[in-house]
Design a protein around this motif. Structure first.
Motif, PDB file in Angstrom:
ATOM      1  N   LYS A 151       0.813  -1.220   0.000  1.00  0.00           N
ATOM      2  CA  LYS A 151       0.000   0.000   0.000  1.00  0.00           C
ATOM      3  C   LYS A 151       0.841   1.261   0.000  1.00  0.00           C
ATOM      4  CE  LYS A 151      -3.839  -2.299   2.334  1.00  0.00           C
ATOM      5  NZ  LYS A 151      -4.666  -2.391   3.559  1.00  0.00           N
ATOM      6  N   TYR A 164       0.866  -0.056  -5.853  1.00  0.00           N
ATOM      7  CA  TYR A 164      -0.172  -0.856  -5.202  1.00  0.00           C
ATOM      8  C   TYR A 164      -1.351  -1.037  -6.146  1.00  0.00           C
ATOM      9  CZ  TYR A 164      -3.786  -2.285  -1.863  1.00  0.00           C
ATOM     10  OH  TYR A 164      -4.783  -2.967  -1.215  1.00  0.00           O
ATOM     11  N   GLU A 194      -5.135  -2.590  -5.549  1.00  0.00           N
ATOM     12  CA  GLU A 194      -6.043  -3.152  -4.548  1.00  0.00           C
ATOM     13  C   GLU A 194      -6.693  -4.445  -5.011  1.00  0.00           C
ATOM     14  OE1 GLU A 194      -9.867  -1.858  -1.750  1.00  0.00           O
ATOM     15  OE2 GLU A 194      -9.216  -0.571  -3.412  1.00  0.00           O
TER      16      GLU A 194
END
Length: 252
Positions: A220, A232, A234
């Motif tokens: 992150k 990053y 998700e």
């Protein structure tokens, strides 16, 4: 799939396990790992060794250790570099990681020492999986190449290569590679050589690609700019964790 996503949510939000620092040694070199014991262990006392990315033990590796302990696994985060050698920036991290990639027997030894600590914490010696991120992903593959006593290895956005002159031995642990489809740091040549190695080693292996993902897609703190080569993602982070949990279910 719904059940796996439920496990994922449980892992993210329960956070009941306690993580503790553990001092150990490689000769005269002091090492500092982290152990997490489940409040309620799985029936087989399964263990998971975590090899961090090239900056060393970080918040992400600790978070993963807690998540997995909450799912009933013993966990241990390896300290590969040791006291006095922790990198302060990417340049120092590159030098440290490069040393272990070029001195592979030293890397194998540090991984084995961490495995020993995981077993001491309560994990059953023949019920262990090694996972790693980036540089640690390379280490997870090295655990399989070295014939360490583990049931499986998982590489999250790790390097896949090895020295061309190394002998390819039979690989017995199951192998899972979770890879960003747009990772610029792992060439097509390296990927093809790795896949050929897996076939020649008669390995039980899987390689899963995540579209739109580059290097460090689980980190992150890597930002979200894919043009930098590390960012990053998700969706890739969540999907890879679900694939990892499915792999664990198959092994344990």
């Amino acid at each position: 799939m719904k059940q796996l996503f439920g496990l994922l949510l449980f892992a993210h939000f329960s956070m009941n396990a306690q993580i503790q620092s553990v001092a150990y040694k490689d000769g005269n070199q002091n090492l500092n790992g982290f152990s997490s014991k489940p409040k309620k262990a799985n029936a087989d006392n399964s263990g998971i060794l975590i090899l961090p990315a090239w900056m060393g033990i970080d918040d992400h590796s600790k978070e993963v250790a807690q998540q997995l302990a909450d799912l009933g696994h013993y966990t241990f985060i390896a300290d590969i570099y040791g006291e006095g050698n922790y990198p302060k920036n990417s340049s120092e991290a590159g030098k440290q990681a490069g040393f272990y990639k070029n001195n592979i027997s030293d890397y194998h030894r540090r991984i084995q020492l961490a495995l020993d600590q995981l077993i001491k914490s309560g994990a059953k010696k023949d019920k262990i999986v090694v996972i790693g991120y980036c540089f640690g992903g390379t280490g997870a593959l090295e655990a399989a190449r070295a014939g360490l006593n583990v049931k499986g290895v998982v590489s999250f956005h790790g390097g896949l290569g090895k020295a061309e002159d190394r002998i390819i031995s039979e690989i017995k642990p199951k192998v899972l590679v979770l890879h960003g489809a747009d990772d610029p740091f792992v060439s097509e040549k390296e990927i093809l050589a790795f896949q050929k190695e897996m076939r020649n080693a008669k390995a039980d292996w899987q390689m899963i690609y995540y579209s739109g993902a580059v290097h460090s897609f689980t980190n992150k703190k890597a930002g979200n700019d894919n043009s930098k080569g590390a960012a990053y993602n998700e969706l890739a982070d969540k999907r890879s964790f679900v694939h990892f949990l499915s792999f664990l279910k198959e092994i344990f």
